[in-house]
Design an enzyme around this catalytic site. Structure first.
Site, PDB file in Angstrom:
ATOM      1  N   HIS A 191       0.814  -1.161   0.033  1.00  0.00           N
ATOM      2  CA  HIS A 191       0.122   0.027  -0.017  1.00  0.00           C
ATOM      3  C   HIS A 191       0.879   1.464   0.050  1.00  0.00           C
ATOM      4  O   HIS A 191       0.564   2.182  -0.642  1.00  0.00           O
ATOM      5  CB  HIS A 191      -0.839  -0.132   1.046  1.00  0.00           C
ATOM      6  CG  HIS A 191      -1.718   1.104   1.377  1.00  0.00           C
ATOM      7  ND1 HIS A 191      -3.037   1.095   1.281  1.00  0.00           N
ATOM      8  CD2 HIS A 191      -1.621   2.658   1.606  1.00  0.00           C
ATOM      9  CE1 HIS A 191      -3.500   2.328   1.615  1.00  0.00           C
ATOM     10  NE2 HIS A 191      -2.690   3.110   1.780  1.00  0.00           N
ATOM     11  N   GLU A 192       1.938   1.329   1.122  1.00  0.00           N
ATOM     12  CA  GLU A 192       2.674   2.330   1.070  1.00  0.00           C
ATOM     13  C   GLU A 192       3.706   2.592  -0.183  1.00  0.00           C
ATOM     14  O   GLU A 192       3.909   3.661  -0.717  1.00  0.00           O
ATOM     15  CB  GLU A 192       3.575   2.393   2.366  1.00  0.00           C
ATOM     16  CG  GLU A 192       2.817   2.401   3.547  1.00  0.00           C
ATOM     17  CD  GLU A 192       1.712   3.292   3.789  1.00  0.00           C
ATOM     18  OE1 GLU A 192       1.863   4.338   3.121  1.00  0.00           O
ATOM     19  OE2 GLU A 192       0.691   2.986   4.177  1.00  0.00           O
TER      20      GLU A 192
HETATM   21 ZN   LIG Z   1      -2.620   5.426   1.798  1.00  0.00          ZN
END
Ligand SMILES: [Zn+2]
Length: 214
Positions: A191-192
């Site tokens: 996600h990051e």
């Molecule tokens: Zn995010």
């Protein structure tokens, strides 16, 4: 004549300053301004997709920190990391990426839910060097930049990664886990990592198996 001389001198010194800051910092003037607009224990403003300007910045790609050898001595980078840590903590997130506060550099923090006491891991210049061939549909992904929303996202169940930490130490690690109730370290990392490429979880929305049959 005196006036002209002064202008030339000013231009020369501006040029020297510009080339000096290019050599010594990974950050643009605007980024240094954002990083320095508060003390090390103060939060950043988190960019929101609901704001037209913020949403454009969130879609931009970030670049690497120059000279990983001098990470530990880079004052601007260390201030960025301290403030990201406070921001993530205050906002109640499990991860935050520098572009989410307007700094387009390959830096993020994430909670090591795979380790005892879930310490915060600082990640600089990350690479995903290998990943599972199949994907899974992760339940209820969420983002500090997307208010009042959650959704399922398509992710790899495991990844092999490389990165530097805030002390300038190099890591090569195997991350796995995609259970929201237990370990989902591999998911947070993805996600990051996506944020560094201007990608948001809403670009990867998927249906759970049980939803497919309904
Ligand atoms: Zn995010």
């Amino acid at each position: 004549m005196k006036h002209k001389f002064f202008i030339i001198l000013t231009l020369l010194s501006l040029q020297v300053t510009a080339s000096f800051s290019q050599r010594t910092s990974s950050f643009t003037e605007r980024e240094l301004e954002i990083i320095g607009n508060g003390a090390e224990d103060s939060m950043f403003r988190i960019l929101q997709t609901t704001d037209p300007v913020d949403s454009l910045i969130l879609r931009m790609s970030s670049s690497d920190i120059l000279n990983p050898d001098s990470i530990a001595e880079d004052e601007a980078l260390q201030l960025l990391i301290s403030r990201l840590r406070i921001t993530m903590d205050q906002a109640g997130g499990v991860g935050i990426a520098a572009p989410q506060v307007g700094v387009l550099k390959n830096v993020f923090l994430f909670m090591r839910v795979d380790l005892p006491e879930s310490p915060v891991q600082v990640v600089i210049n990350p690479r995903i060097i290998s990943h599972a061939t199949e994907t899974i549909c992760f339940e209820r992904d969420g983002c500090l930049s997307i208010p009042n929303k959650s959704g399922n996202s398509e992710r790899y169940p495991w990844i092999d990664v490389e990165f530097w930490d805030e002390k300038g130490e190099f890591h090569r690690e195997h991350l796995e886990g995609f259970s929201r109730r237990g370990n989902f370290a591999a998911i947070i990392f993805q996600h990051e990592w996506d944020h560094l490429h201007g990608v948001l979880y809403i670009d990867k929305e998927c249906l759970l198996k049980e939803e497919l049959w309904n």
